[in-house]
Design an enzyme around this catalytic site. Structure first.
Site, PDB file in Angstrom:
ATOM      1  N   ASP A 169       7.184   3.875   3.455  1.00 55.40           N
ATOM      2  CA  ASP A 169       7.452   4.983   4.364  1.00 55.40           C
ATOM      3  C   ASP A 169       8.957   4.975   4.662  1.00 55.40           C
ATOM      4  OD1 ASP A 169       6.252   6.967   6.275  1.00 55.40           O
ATOM      5  OD2 ASP A 169       6.966   5.569   7.770  1.00 55.40           O
ATOM      6  N   ASP A 198       0.819  -1.220   0.000  1.00 54.42           N
ATOM      7  CA  ASP A 198       0.000   0.000   0.000  1.00 54.42           C
ATOM      8  C   ASP A 198       0.846   1.261   0.000  1.00 54.42           C
ATOM      9  OD1 ASP A 198       0.920  -0.509   2.571  1.00 54.42           O
ATOM     10  OD2 ASP A 198      -1.018  -0.309   3.562  1.00 54.42           O
TER      11      ASP A 198
HETATM   12  P1  IMP Z   1       7.840   1.133   6.153  1.00 56.01           P
HETATM   13  O1  IMP Z   1       8.437  -0.176   6.581  1.00 56.01           O
HETATM   14  O2  IMP Z   1       8.230   2.228   7.131  1.00 56.01           O
HETATM   15  O3  IMP Z   1       8.148   1.518   4.746  1.00 56.01           O
HETATM   16  O4  IMP Z   1       6.310   1.020   6.426  1.00 56.01           O
HETATM   17  C1  IMP Z   1       5.407   0.561   5.554  1.00 56.01           C
HETATM   18  C2  IMP Z   1       4.126   0.228   6.283  1.00 56.01           C
HETATM   19  O5  IMP Z   1       3.801   1.209   7.274  1.00 56.01           O
HETATM   20  C3  IMP Z   1       2.976   0.261   5.321  1.00 56.01           C
HETATM   21  O6  IMP Z   1       2.752  -1.016   4.762  1.00 56.01           O
HETATM   22  C4  IMP Z   1       1.824   0.713   6.181  1.00 56.01           C
HETATM   23  O7  IMP Z   1       1.220  -0.401   6.784  1.00 56.01           O
HETATM   24  C5  IMP Z   1       2.442   1.557   7.234  1.00 56.01           C
HETATM   25  N1  IMP Z   1       2.313   3.002   6.926  1.00 56.01           N
HETATM   26  C6  IMP Z   1       3.291   3.857   6.585  1.00 56.01           C
HETATM   27  N2  IMP Z   1       2.828   5.105   6.375  1.00 56.01           N
HETATM   28  C7  IMP Z   1       1.496   5.023   6.568  1.00 56.01           C
HETATM   29  C8  IMP Z   1       0.424   6.001   6.479  1.00 56.01           C
HETATM   30  O8  IMP Z   1       0.594   7.201   6.167  1.00 56.01           O
HETATM   31  N3  IMP Z   1      -0.826   5.535   6.747  1.00 56.01           N
HETATM   32  C9  IMP Z   1      -1.080   4.227   7.082  1.00 56.01           C
HETATM   33  N4  IMP Z   1      -0.115   3.306   7.179  1.00 56.01           N
HETATM   34  C10 IMP Z   1       1.161   3.693   6.935  1.00 56.01           C
HETATM   35 MG    MG Z   2       1.098  -2.216   5.090  1.00 55.70          MG
END
Ligand code: IMP
Ligand code: MG
Length: 183
Positions: free
Chosen positions: A105, A102
């Site tokens: 981040d 989705d």
């Molecule tokens: P990463 O490992 O930090 O890249 O995080 C990715 C995961 O964090 C995504 O699959 C989401 O589940 C969650 N996430 C990151 N940003 C958001 C946001 O703005 N809204 C909702 N979920 C988020």
């Molecule tokens: Mg996710």
């Protein structure tokens, strides 16, 4: 509009254009490849994106799911990736995995998962995300397919949640800060 949403960031019409474009890119890139193309849905946030995207892909695809988390209960990442539901397939060496996410981040989840699935023996591993927040990276990571880049704001809807709420909204919106303030 939902009263907890400050503004719509990606509208239903825009999402429709994005899924059409990415499906065409996937058709083009994987056409005639000799492996099995597996769309790997990362539960639960990618369910809605995956469902819309797979309907627009015209080449043969299979689907599978994994459930992972890097978040605690709020809006901050923990930096650790937990696998709650693993991908178990004896035919992994024949599989071209396309991870459907989705949002990216920090990049921690997808960089970990990509390495994990390559080590497990997949034929190839690529990544596709609806949303990307490049300004938030903690690890260097670039997806192969990306819907759109967004600023550093916490978003919900179209599968994305805040504490399991708002996943069913048909658009991606920015959550009003008062909904999560006091965290
Ligand atoms: P990463 O490992 O930090 O890249 O995080 C990715 C995961 O964090 C995504 O699959 C989401 O589940 C969650 N996430 C990151 N940003 C958001 C946001 O703005 N809204 C909702 N979920 C988020
Ligand atoms: Mg996710």
């Amino acid at each position: 509009m939902n009263p907890s949403v400050e503004k719509i960031l990606v509208s239903e019409e825009e999402i429709d254009r994005i899924t059409t474009r990415i499906a065409a890119e996937i058709d083009r890139d994987y056409k005639g490849n000799d492996g099995r193309l597996i769309l790997l849905c990362i539960l639960k946030g990618s369910i809605v994106f995956m469902g819309d995207l797979m309907k627009k892909i015209t080449i043969p695809v299979e689907i599978d799911c994994m459930k992972v988390s890097s978040y605690g209960s709020g809006t901050q990442t923990t930096g650790n990736v937990h696998i709650h539901l693993d991908l178990i397939r004896p035919d992994l060496p024949d599989c071209d995995l396309l991870i459907i996410e989705d949002i990216i981040d920090s990049g921690v989840t997808l960089s970990y998962l990509t390495k994990y699935l390559k080590n497990k023996g997949a034929k190839s591993v690529r990544t596709c995300t609806l949303l990307d927040k490049p300004s938030r990276r903690k690890v260097d990571f670039k997806p192969d397919y990306c819907g759109c880049e967004i600023p550093d704001e916490f978003v919900i809807g179209y599968g994305l949640d805040y504490d399991e709420r708002f996943r069913a909204l048909p658009y991606v919106g920015v959550l009003k800060p008062e909904v999560y303030s006091g965290e």
